[in-house]
Motif scaffolding. Structure first.
Motif, PDB file in Angstrom:
ATOM      1  N   ARG A   1      33.104  -0.311 -18.567  1.00 61.50           N
ATOM      2  CA  ARG A   1      33.591  -0.368 -19.944  1.00 61.50           C
ATOM      3  C   ARG A   1      35.022  -0.865 -20.034  1.00 61.50           C
ATOM      4  O   ARG A   1      35.487  -1.207 -21.116  1.00 61.50           O
TER       5      ARG A   1
ATOM      6  N   ARG B   1      30.467  -5.316 -10.215  1.00 59.47           N
ATOM      7  CA  ARG B   1      30.003  -6.670 -10.498  1.00 59.47           C
ATOM      8  C   ARG B   1      30.300  -7.110 -11.936  1.00 59.47           C
ATOM      9  O   ARG B   1      30.243  -8.287 -12.247  1.00 59.47           O
ATOM     10  N   THR B   2      30.622  -6.175 -12.807  1.00 62.36           N
ATOM     11  CA  THR B   2      30.891  -6.463 -14.206  1.00 62.36           C
ATOM     12  C   THR B   2      32.071  -7.417 -14.349  1.00 62.36           C
ATOM     13  O   THR B   2      33.095  -7.242 -13.702  1.00 62.36           O
ATOM     14  N   SER B   3      31.941  -8.394 -15.209  1.00 58.43           N
ATOM     15  CA  SER B   3      33.037  -9.319 -15.480  1.00 58.43           C
ATOM     16  C   SER B   3      34.154  -8.604 -16.227  1.00 58.43           C
ATOM     17  O   SER B   3      33.907  -7.780 -17.100  1.00 58.43           O
TER      18      SER B   3
ATOM     19  N   GLN C   1      36.268  -1.076 -13.613  1.00 56.19           N
ATOM     20  CA  GLN C   1      35.709  -2.090 -12.736  1.00 56.19           C
ATOM     21  C   GLN C   1      36.495  -2.166 -11.434  1.00 56.19           C
ATOM     22  O   GLN C   1      35.929  -2.251 -10.348  1.00 56.19           O
TER      23      GLN C   1
ATOM     24  N   LYS D   1      37.295  -7.411 -21.551  1.00 52.42           N
ATOM     25  CA  LYS D   1      37.319  -5.947 -21.462  1.00 52.42           C
ATOM     26  C   LYS D   1      38.740  -5.440 -21.705  1.00 52.42           C
ATOM     27  O   LYS D   1      39.703  -6.072 -21.309  1.00 52.42           O
TER      28      LYS D   1
ATOM     29  N   GLU E   1      26.948  -2.171  -9.132  1.00 53.74           N
ATOM     30  CA  GLU E   1      26.661  -2.538 -10.519  1.00 53.74           C
ATOM     31  C   GLU E   1      27.932  -2.519 -11.375  1.00 53.74           C
ATOM     32  O   GLU E   1      28.166  -3.418 -12.167  1.00 53.74           O
ATOM     33  N   LEU E   2      28.754  -1.481 -11.197  1.00 56.00           N
ATOM     34  CA  LEU E   2      30.004  -1.385 -11.949  1.00 56.00           C
ATOM     35  C   LEU E   2      31.002  -2.452 -11.505  1.00 56.00           C
ATOM     36  O   LEU E   2      31.673  -3.071 -12.330  1.00 56.00           O
TER      37      LEU E   2
ATOM     38  N   PRO F   1      27.104  -1.444 -17.051  1.00 55.16           N
ATOM     39  CA  PRO F   1      28.316  -2.233 -16.826  1.00 55.16           C
ATOM     40  C   PRO F   1      29.577  -1.405 -17.059  1.00 55.16           C
ATOM     41  O   PRO F   1      29.567  -0.421 -17.796  1.00 55.16           O
TER      42      PRO F   1
END
Length: 60
Positions: free
Chosen positions: A4, A49-51, A9, A55, A46-47, A2
């Protein structure tokens, strides 16, 4: 893996958009341009898609 930070993102989302042909590679700058060349579409997905909730904006 994910993202950071929110910035990571967002950059992954921009690079993914260019990989898919939705935007031009010439529009990419900085980290998103590096990600475009060094990561696969699956890794970028994948990156991206991170919420973003909870963050930090940037991580050093």
């Amino acid at each position: 893996m994910p993202a950071r930070s929110k910035a990571q993102q967002k950059a992954a989302g921009a690079a993914l958009s260019a990989k898919r042909g939705d935007t031009s590679k010439a529009e990419l700058k900085g980290a998103s341009r590096e990600m475009y060349g060094s990561m696969t579409e699956k890794e970028l997905e994948e990156l991206a898609r991170t919420s973003r909730k909870g963050k930090p904006e940037h991580v050093r």
